[in-house]
Design an enzyme around this catalytic site. Sequence first.
Site, mmCIF file in Angstrom:
data_model
loop_
_atom_site.group_PDB
_atom_site.id
_atom_site.type_symbol
_atom_site.label_atom_id
_atom_site.label_comp_id
_atom_site.label_asym_id
_atom_site.label_seq_id
_atom_site.Cartn_x
_atom_site.Cartn_y
_atom_site.Cartn_z
ATOM 1 N N GLU A 263 -73.707 -4.487 -11.545
ATOM 2 C CA GLU A 263 -72.614 -5.184 -12.228
ATOM 3 C C GLU A 263 -71.423 -5.152 -11.275
ATOM 4 O O GLU A 263 -70.763 -4.128 -11.126
ATOM 5 C CB GLU A 263 -72.328 -4.453 -13.542
ATOM 6 C CG GLU A 263 -71.675 -5.323 -14.573
ATOM 7 C CD GLU A 263 -70.217 -5.002 -14.737
ATOM 8 O OE1 GLU A 263 -69.409 -5.699 -14.086
ATOM 9 O OE2 GLU A 263 -69.899 -4.085 -15.504
ATOM 10 N N CYS A 297 -63.548 -6.277 -14.194
ATOM 11 C CA CYS A 297 -64.402 -7.179 -13.430
ATOM 12 C C CYS A 297 -64.406 -8.553 -14.090
ATOM 13 O O CYS A 297 -64.785 -9.541 -13.464
ATOM 14 C CB CYS A 297 -65.804 -6.618 -13.275
ATOM 15 S SG CYS A 297 -66.513 -6.187 -14.823
HETATM 16 C C1 UN1 Z 1 -65.687 -4.263 -16.493
HETATM 17 O O1 UN1 Z 1 -64.582 -4.630 -16.114
HETATM 18 O O2 UN1 Z 1 -66.453 -3.646 -15.693
HETATM 19 O O3 UN1 Z 1 -65.329 -7.891 -21.242
HETATM 20 C C2 UN1 Z 1 -66.209 -4.434 -17.850
HETATM 21 C C3 UN1 Z 1 -64.530 -7.013 -20.916
HETATM 22 C C4 UN1 Z 1 -64.840 -5.570 -21.246
HETATM 23 C C5 UN1 Z 1 -65.740 -4.982 -20.225
HETATM 24 C C6 UN1 Z 1 -65.307 -5.160 -18.798
HETATM 25 N N1 UN1 Z 1 -65.452 -5.521 -22.553
HETATM 26 O O4 UN1 Z 1 -63.509 -7.282 -20.319
#
Ligand code: UN1
Length: 530
Positions: A263, A297
């Site tokens: 990820e 992310c």
């Molecule tokens: C991440 O930034 O690794 O959708 C995950 C979202 C959060 C998860 C982000 N529920 O922004």
Amino acid sequence: MSRRRSAGRTVERMQTLRSLVPGAPVPALSTADSVNPADTADVVARVELAGPESFVAAARAAAEAQRAWAAVPAPIRGRVIAAIGRLVEANAETLAQLVTREVGKPIAEARGEVQEIVDTCDFFLGEGRRLYGQTVPSEMPDKQLFTFRVPVGVAAVVTAGNFPVAVPSWYLVPALLAGNAVVWKPAEYAAACADAMARIFVAGGLPEGLLTVVHADGAATSAGLETALGAGLVQKVGFTGSTEVGRRIGELCGRHLQSPCLELGGKNPMVITPSADLDLAVEGALFGGFGTAGQRCTSLGTVIAHESVHDEFVRRFDAAVRAMPVGEPGGEKDAWVVMGPLLAPHFATRYEEYLTWIGSQHTVLGSTGIGRITADNPREGFVGDASTGLYYHPVIVDGIRSDDELFRTETFGPLVGITSYTDLEEAITLANAPGYGLSSAIYTTTATDAFRFRMGIGAGMVSVNNSTSGAEAHLPFGGNGKSGNGSRQSGVWVLDQFTRWQSMNWDYSGRLQKAQMDIETPSADLDFRL
Ligand code: UN1
């Protein structure tokens, strides 16, 4: 817990953390301090970093513990997950406060992050009573076929600290539920959060050896992982972090014939069409771009606005970002901020490099300055004292072109680029151009635009009239291209990461029936025509 006063505020004490590997001493190679990014004088934890051999020892202990765990009926493993979820709920406020203290996430977001663990446990406790396999008809009589989900064995999980508890739970909870053991290497700058999580898991009834936290730096982790893979002690690697490190993990796993769950980053686009509700789009861009200080992310990378609405969108977005509360992350209700500090010092250093990519062709909006917020470079309306933390001006960079570095690369900080387009095909091409493919958004009231965008975009996740951030815990989460290798987390989909299908056939005819050979099919008259 004892408290001390620092920089005019009350802070919790510092913890010393070390890895605890069952049956093996863990010598410390060095130590690292995890500091509160809102008050860098506040050391949250001093972390003893282990060497590669400790990572391997943890994997060996995990492999031993896993066999007995796999024999525990899945519904009972589900009860352990249920207890963990309840304990997270019971400790939610303490955990959220720790997340805010250690990585600077505004408290409202930190509470949401803790809720995401509870949601994940809620989903997987039920999966303990499903974990379905299939009964499949055989091509021969008196023979039955079955499929079973089998745990992979030991999962090595390496996580970032921008979601120091929720994202790890996306790996830990399904991996353990499915009968695996986990060796978890959390980010050094989120070590106290990891320690709190692990203690909750143990209190939930998880037997020793099934979840081992190894605090180590990147080099020791990579060397330990390589040895553990070579020794056949790790069957799955889960990694959340940068594209660059993800590539190296992918290569390493490939050499051992394994496909990791990756990820990685995102340069997540938001397309604004002529029919969009512009105020709604501004709200989505604000949260997507500056929530978690742009360090999700799923954070918004570039707004791609139709030329007919570009100027008006920029005007409204600029006004909203200027008015956005930025400051200390721990304040309650009337001091709630959208954006706190960056996660840790090395992120601030790297982000300052990204800021040098802003050129004379760009127009910078959204704040009274660029870079670190200081007495000489103040942010109007800053909530609290900026001098103690890693606070940066949120910036909008208009006039981004597709050959700009800022367009092509994830900047992991409070910077949102804006560019414009003429027709939807061009918008989709621009949205895909950086080569990531995690999240994406379109603001439109036209169904054709929404569905054409969905079909054309390479991202694993598509939001319509919603920000790029904020995925729910039971939908597939993951990316393509530079954002990952197509693996998906969350919901039933992640079970394919932590289990492998085993098929079984059982012939009770009392004779050897050969597949494809001893088959009797009624004959058909294939020359028949009406
Ligand atoms: C991440 O930034 O690794 O959708 C995950 C979202 C959060 C998860 C982000 N529920 O922004």
